[in-house]
Design a protein around this motif. Structure first.
Motif, PDB file in Angstrom:
ATOM      1  N   GLY A 291      42.055  46.857  56.178  1.00  0.00           N
ATOM      2  CA  GLY A 291      40.816  47.949  56.349  1.00  0.00           C
ATOM      3  C   GLY A 291      39.882  48.143  55.089  1.00  0.00           C
ATOM      4  O   GLY A 291      39.763  47.258  54.220  1.00  0.00           O
ATOM      5  N   GLY A 292      39.787  49.400  54.614  1.00  0.00           N
ATOM      6  CA  GLY A 292      39.430  49.857  53.529  1.00  0.00           C
ATOM      7  C   GLY A 292      40.233  50.176  52.366  1.00  0.00           C
ATOM      8  O   GLY A 292      39.985  50.812  51.451  1.00  0.00           O
ATOM      9  N   TRP A 293      41.587  50.184  52.849  1.00  0.00           N
ATOM     10  CA  TRP A 293      42.750  50.600  51.852  1.00  0.00           C
ATOM     11  C   TRP A 293      42.903  49.702  50.904  1.00  0.00           C
ATOM     12  O   TRP A 293      44.109  49.107  51.002  1.00  0.00           O
ATOM     13  CB  TRP A 293      43.829  51.080  52.854  1.00  0.00           C
ATOM     14  N   PHE A 294      42.123  49.290  49.853  1.00  0.00           N
ATOM     15  CA  PHE A 294      42.511  48.333  48.868  1.00  0.00           C
ATOM     16  C   PHE A 294      41.278  48.365  47.758  1.00  0.00           C
ATOM     17  O   PHE A 294      40.160  49.167  48.156  1.00  0.00           O
ATOM     18  CB  PHE A 294      42.562  46.668  49.438  1.00  0.00           C
ATOM     19  N   ALA A 295      41.123  47.625  46.800  1.00  0.00           N
ATOM     20  CA  ALA A 295      40.275  47.686  45.870  1.00  0.00           C
ATOM     21  C   ALA A 295      40.265  46.394  45.055  1.00  0.00           C
ATOM     22  O   ALA A 295      41.328  45.531  45.080  1.00  0.00           O
ATOM     23  CB  ALA A 295      40.518  48.801  44.806  1.00  0.00           C
ATOM     24  N   ILE A 296      38.867  46.099  44.804  1.00  0.00           N
ATOM     25  CA  ILE A 296      39.013  44.686  44.132  1.00  0.00           C
ATOM     26  C   ILE A 296      38.915  45.084  42.320  1.00  0.00           C
ATOM     27  O   ILE A 296      38.355  45.793  42.130  1.00  0.00           O
ATOM     28  CB  ILE A 296      37.355  43.996  44.353  1.00  0.00           C
ATOM     29  N   ARG A 297      39.710  44.278  42.124  1.00  0.00           N
ATOM     30  CA  ARG A 297      40.195  44.657  40.604  1.00  0.00           C
ATOM     31  C   ARG A 297      39.793  43.659  39.271  1.00  0.00           C
ATOM     32  O   ARG A 297      39.326  44.194  38.260  1.00  0.00           O
ATOM     33  CB  ARG A 297      41.892  44.853  40.237  1.00  0.00           C
ATOM     34  N   ALA A 298      39.939  42.463  39.785  1.00  0.00           N
ATOM     35  CA  ALA A 298      39.477  41.302  38.622  1.00  0.00           C
ATOM     36  C   ALA A 298      39.188  40.149  39.348  1.00  0.00           C
ATOM     37  O   ALA A 298      39.317  39.765  40.296  1.00  0.00           O
ATOM     38  CB  ALA A 298      40.861  41.134  37.758  1.00  0.00           C
ATOM     39  N   LEU A 299      38.528  39.217  38.368  1.00  0.00           N
ATOM     40  CA  LEU A 299      38.276  37.750  38.499  1.00  0.00           C
ATOM     41  C   LEU A 299      38.857  37.079  37.408  1.00  0.00           C
ATOM     42  O   LEU A 299      38.701  37.207  36.369  1.00  0.00           O
ATOM     43  CB  LEU A 299      36.647  37.649  38.553  1.00  0.00           C
ATOM     44  N   LEU A 300      39.496  36.035  37.721  1.00  0.00           N
ATOM     45  CA  LEU A 300      39.982  34.939  36.880  1.00  0.00           C
ATOM     46  C   LEU A 300      39.431  33.694  36.972  1.00  0.00           C
ATOM     47  O   LEU A 300      39.430  33.214  38.173  1.00  0.00           O
ATOM     48  CB  LEU A 300      41.645  34.899  37.027  1.00  0.00           C
ATOM     49  N   VAL A 301      39.131  32.952  35.927  1.00  0.00           N
ATOM     50  CA  VAL A 301      38.768  31.926  36.028  1.00  0.00           C
ATOM     51  C   VAL A 301      39.507  30.811  35.014  1.00  0.00           C
ATOM     52  O   VAL A 301      39.658  31.062  33.921  1.00  0.00           O
ATOM     53  CB  VAL A 301      37.150  31.730  35.537  1.00  0.00           C
ATOM     54  N   PHE A 302      39.842  29.670  35.955  1.00  0.00           N
ATOM     55  CA  PHE A 302      40.635  28.616  35.144  1.00  0.00           C
ATOM     56  C   PHE A 302      39.865  27.658  34.494  1.00  0.00           C
ATOM     57  O   PHE A 302      39.308  26.908  35.336  1.00  0.00           O
ATOM     58  CB  PHE A 302      41.687  27.999  36.090  1.00  0.00           C
TER      59      PHE A 302
END
Length: 266
Positions: A165-176
């Motif tokens: 549901g909404g019980w999370f957070a977006i923390r980072a983006l990694l580009v290879f």
């Protein structure tokens, strides 16, 4: 010396590359979802594009409810937390960086965190867009409502995870930076778990008008949710979180004086 690019032809080979990294982060309460840079750039204006070739491999990193107990509290106990920056941000950066070094030592990886800004004051990446195009979580916006009842009023969108549901957070983006992905890696739509127009209106109204009570997080049945201690932390005004951590025994009086948290809902 020019770095050697790696061409990947299938989803299985992508998983071979990132599988150990995925499991390492999972043990700390994080999830990752791969995508091509071109998928992200295709839905945004040029000013928000990621400056990499369209077939470059990237992953978005989410924190799950388990992150708080598996990573954040141990991070505080280790006394790695320093003043000024938000403790959750510090923990996320510490954990992700450590897992990259351990699992991807031979890869050139650019890491951007959700709290980082460009000199133009734009965010380094649009977190909810990245979550949507990777298939991680559906980004519900005003444009998803056929006849919005709010006229010209601005309504912020929100991502909903099919299991959290909404019980999370977006923390980072990694580009290879050196990894190119072939056509076999197909984009998957995120699960549309808030399907009716009435529920979508309810979701956006909860998020925009009553976000403090967190009720938008339970718009769908969830497999996990934040613990009571985690809810207390994120419900505490940012300026008072340092004092809360001191009462919990994680910060000293000096640490509390230095602490300055950013306004994040978690």
């Amino acid at each position: 010396m020019r770095r050697r690019e790696m061409a990947i032809s299938s989803e299985r080979v992508v998983e071979d590359l990132i599988g150990t990294f995925r499991e390492s982060l999972k043990a700390h309460g994080f999830e990752i979802y791969p995508f091509k840079v071109g998928w992200y750039n295709a839905v945004l204006s040029h000013g928000h594009h990621l400056p990499y070739p369209a077939d470059t491999l990237a992953v978005v990193v989410l924190s799950t409810p388990a992150m708080f107990e598996r990573s954040f509290l141990p991070f505080l106990e280790s006394r790695c937390c320093e003043g000024l920056r938000d403790p959750i941000d510090q923990c996320s950066a510490h954990t992700i960086s450590a897992c990259v070094s351990l699992c991807l030592p031979d890869q050139a990886v650019d890491v951007s965190y959700d709290y980082e800004m460009l000199p133009s004051r734009r965010p380094k990446f649009l977190a909810q867009t990245a979550a949507h195009i990777s298939g991680a979580a559906y980004y519900y916006q005003k444009s998803d409502i056929h006849s919005p009842p709010w006229a010209d009023q601005k309504m912020f969108g929100v991502c909903i995870h099919p299991k959290l549901g909404g019980w999370f957070a977006i923390r980072a983006l990694l580009v290879f930076k050196d990894v190119r992905v072939g056509a076999d890696l197909q984009q998957k739509d995120p699960p549309d778990c808030v399907r009716s127009q009435e529920d979508r209106i309810d979701l956006l109204e909860r998020f925009n008008f009553h976000w403090q009570d967190g009720s938008y997080r339970d718009i769908v049945p969830t497999e996990e949710r934040y613990s009571d201690q985690q809810i207390e932390y994120f419900m505490t005004p940012p300026g008072q979180r340092g004092e809360l951590l001191r009462r919990w025994g994680f910060l000293t009086e000096t640490d509390t004086d230095k602490q300055s948290s950013t306004n994040k809902q978690g």
